[in-house]
Scaffold this motif. Structure first.
Motif, PDB file in Angstrom:
ATOM      1  N   GLN A  44      -1.253   2.995  -3.272  1.00  0.00           N
ATOM      2  CA  GLN A  44      -2.129   2.020  -3.924  1.00  0.00           C
ATOM      3  C   GLN A  44      -3.193   1.514  -2.962  1.00  0.00           C
ATOM      4  OE1 GLN A  44      -0.005  -1.241  -5.650  1.00  0.00           O
ATOM      5  NE2 GLN A  44      -1.822  -2.169  -6.569  1.00  0.00           N
ATOM      6  N   GLY A  45      -2.817   1.371  -1.666  1.00  0.00           N
ATOM      7  CA  GLY A  45      -3.763   0.917  -0.661  1.00  0.00           C
ATOM      8  C   GLY A  45      -4.880   1.908  -0.444  1.00  0.00           C
ATOM      9  N   GLN A  46      -4.559   3.197  -0.432  1.00  0.00           N
ATOM     10  CA  GLN A  46      -5.581   4.224  -0.246  1.00  0.00           C
ATOM     11  C   GLN A  46      -6.551   4.259  -1.425  1.00  0.00           C
ATOM     12  OE1 GLN A  46      -2.890   7.526   0.309  1.00  0.00           O
ATOM     13  NE2 GLN A  46      -3.417   7.672   2.508  1.00  0.00           N
ATOM     14  N   SER A  47      -6.011   4.085  -2.614  1.00  0.00           N
ATOM     15  CA  SER A  47      -6.848   4.082  -3.816  1.00  0.00           C
ATOM     16  C   SER A  47      -7.822   2.907  -3.801  1.00  0.00           C
ATOM     17  CB  SER A  47      -5.962   4.008  -5.058  1.00  0.00           C
ATOM     18  OG  SER A  47      -6.757   3.964  -6.234  1.00  0.00           O
ATOM     19  N   LEU A  48      -7.323   1.741  -3.388  1.00  0.00           N
ATOM     20  CA  LEU A  48      -8.183   0.552  -3.322  1.00  0.00           C
ATOM     21  C   LEU A  48      -9.272   0.728  -2.273  1.00  0.00           C
ATOM     22  CD1 LEU A  48      -8.810  -2.349  -4.138  1.00  0.00           C
ATOM     23  CD2 LEU A  48      -7.139  -3.121  -2.437  1.00  0.00           C
ATOM     24  N   LYS A  49      -8.892   1.320  -1.131  1.00  0.00           N
ATOM     25  CA  LYS A  49      -9.859   1.554  -0.058  1.00  0.00           C
ATOM     26  C   LYS A  49     -10.965   2.483  -0.536  1.00  0.00           C
ATOM     27  CE  LYS A  49     -10.247   3.121   4.717  1.00  0.00           C
ATOM     28  NZ  LYS A  49      -9.498   3.667   5.890  1.00  0.00           N
ATOM     29  N   LYS A  50     -10.587   3.493  -1.300  1.00  0.00           N
ATOM     30  CA  LYS A  50     -11.567   4.451  -1.803  1.00  0.00           C
ATOM     31  C   LYS A  50     -12.547   3.772  -2.760  1.00  0.00           C
ATOM     32  CE  LYS A  50     -11.937   9.004  -3.971  1.00  0.00           C
ATOM     33  NZ  LYS A  50     -11.185  10.144  -4.540  1.00  0.00           N
ATOM     34  N   LYS A  51     -12.021   2.887  -3.598  1.00  0.00           N
ATOM     35  CA  LYS A  51     -12.882   2.168  -4.554  1.00  0.00           C
ATOM     36  C   LYS A  51     -13.850   1.239  -3.817  1.00  0.00           C
ATOM     37  CE  LYS A  51      -9.628   2.206  -8.433  1.00  0.00           C
ATOM     38  NZ  LYS A  51      -8.789   1.367  -9.328  1.00  0.00           N
ATOM     39  N   VAL A  52     -13.341   0.583  -2.774  1.00  0.00           N
ATOM     40  CA  VAL A  52     -14.200  -0.318  -1.999  1.00  0.00           C
ATOM     41  C   VAL A  52     -15.321   0.458  -1.321  1.00  0.00           C
ATOM     42  CG1 VAL A  52     -14.279  -1.853   0.003  1.00  0.00           C
ATOM     43  CG2 VAL A  52     -12.409  -2.058  -1.637  1.00  0.00           C
ATOM     44  N   LEU A  53     -14.986   1.607  -0.751  1.00  0.00           N
ATOM     45  CA  LEU A  53     -15.995   2.431  -0.091  1.00  0.00           C
ATOM     46  C   LEU A  53     -17.030   2.944  -1.088  1.00  0.00           C
ATOM     47  CD1 LEU A  53     -13.749   4.459   2.390  1.00  0.00           C
ATOM     48  CD2 LEU A  53     -15.398   2.655   2.962  1.00  0.00           C
ATOM     49  N   ALA A  54     -16.554   3.308  -2.279  1.00  0.00           N
ATOM     50  CA  ALA A  54     -17.468   3.805  -3.310  1.00  0.00           C
ATOM     51  C   ALA A  54     -18.426   2.686  -3.749  1.00  0.00           C
ATOM     52  CB  ALA A  54     -16.675   4.322  -4.507  1.00  0.00           C
TER      53      ALA A  54
END
Length: 315
Positions: free
Chosen positions: A4-14
């Motif tokens: 879940q943390g990796q998914s959130l990080k990806k959304k923030v970067l996007a």
């Protein structure tokens, strides 16, 4: 499998990437801020002009100088709008085009706004610290402007003769005058109740402020902030004449100004219709709709009072 943390990080970067693209993209939108030739610059005393150049010229002249941070969007668009509105209300680069009386009126307005802290704009001062006016600066302006205010002294006989001439020249209207913004002349204001009286030392005028029935009821009900729709305030100005004994009386009729409250119809001009009609011919003031901005800027120091300067006389 992604956590879940990796998914959130990806959304923030996007999201960050999209914001960067948008930020870069809006830099290509550049509203024009022209600096046309200076044709009639302010010619007052050097110390007064230096104060205006330091604190006013960026928005109120054809000598706008942008700092690097002014050129970055979205700040640039806000600066362009401020400059456009500023030059409309007052342009020191065209000062010499104003009649002497209009110059005094502008100086009176300037002094009113700097002493109340309305100008320079607080959001402008937040980044342009050097434009801040010191107490000494304000004192220089007060001294200069006070020196321009001179009472006009005449014989009583001449005053009476002028009054008779003026009464004979009152013109009957064949058509109701209307400003370019659609604000009409309101006939019959002279029979309204008087709200207050004022003097303008800058141009030696006496003024009587009238209110229609809705305005007077709002005063009695203490509901004037905001004023109700339908309220109309009329300010009538005459030359102020003083005889040799020191008695003051009205001279030539100058103008009548109306503030008509309609929060819907005049939403774009702070809820008020602004109208000024000059001379006995009731000539509408303002050749373009920008004149309303001039009115608003003059009344901006009392924005917290629904843009009305006049405090009703307490009976």
């Amino acid at each position: 499998m992604k956590t879940q943390g990796q998914s959130l990080k990806k959304k923030v970067l996007a999201a960050f990437a999209i914001l960067c693209i948008l930020f870069i993209g809006i830099q290509f939108y550049r509203p024009e801020i022209p600096n046309p030739p200076v044709v009639a610059d302010f010619t007052g005393p050097a110390n007064v002009k230096a104060i205006f150049e330091k604190s006013c010229y960026d928005c109120h002249s054809n000598k706008t100088e942008l700092k690097w941070f002014d050129k970055v969007q979205p700040a640039y668009t806000l600066v362009a709008q401020d400059v456009k509105e500023g030059r409309t209300g007052l342009n020191f680069s065209e000062w010499g085009k104003l009649a002497p009386g209009d110059q005094k009126a502008k100086l009176f307005e300037i002094l009113n706004q700097v002493t109340t802290g309305t100008m320079p704009l607080p959001n402008y001062l937040a980044l342009h610290h050097s434009a801040k006016l010191s107490k000494e600066d304000v004192a220089v302006l007060q001294h200069y402007i006070a020196g321009l205010m001179v009472e006009k002294v005449e014989d009583t006989a001449m005053i009476n003769a002028r009054s008779r001439q003026q009464a004979a020249k009152v013109n009957k209207m064949t058509k109701v005058p209307v400003t370019v913004t659609g604000v009409p002349y309101v006939d019959g204001y002279a029979s309204w109740d008087i709200i207050s009286t004022t003097d303008r030392a800058d141009n030696n005028t006496m003024r009587v402020i009238y209110g229609n029935a809705i305005a007077i009821k709002a005063i009695h009900d203490n509901k004037i902030n905001p004023w109700p729709d339908g309220a109309v305030i009329a300010k009538v100005a005459w030359d102020k004449i003083q005889d040799k004994e020191g008695n003051s009386t009205t001279g030539a009729f100058k103008q009548v100004e109306f503030m008509i409250k309609d929060s819907g119809k005049y939403a774009g001009t702070k809820g008020w219709g602004w109208g000024r009609f000059k001379t006995l011919n009731r000539e509408p003031y303002g050749k373009t709709t920008d004149y309303a901005t001039e009115c608003i800027n003059c009344h901006r120091p009392v924005a917290n009072n629904d843009f009305v300067f006049t405090l009703p006389i307490k009976q």
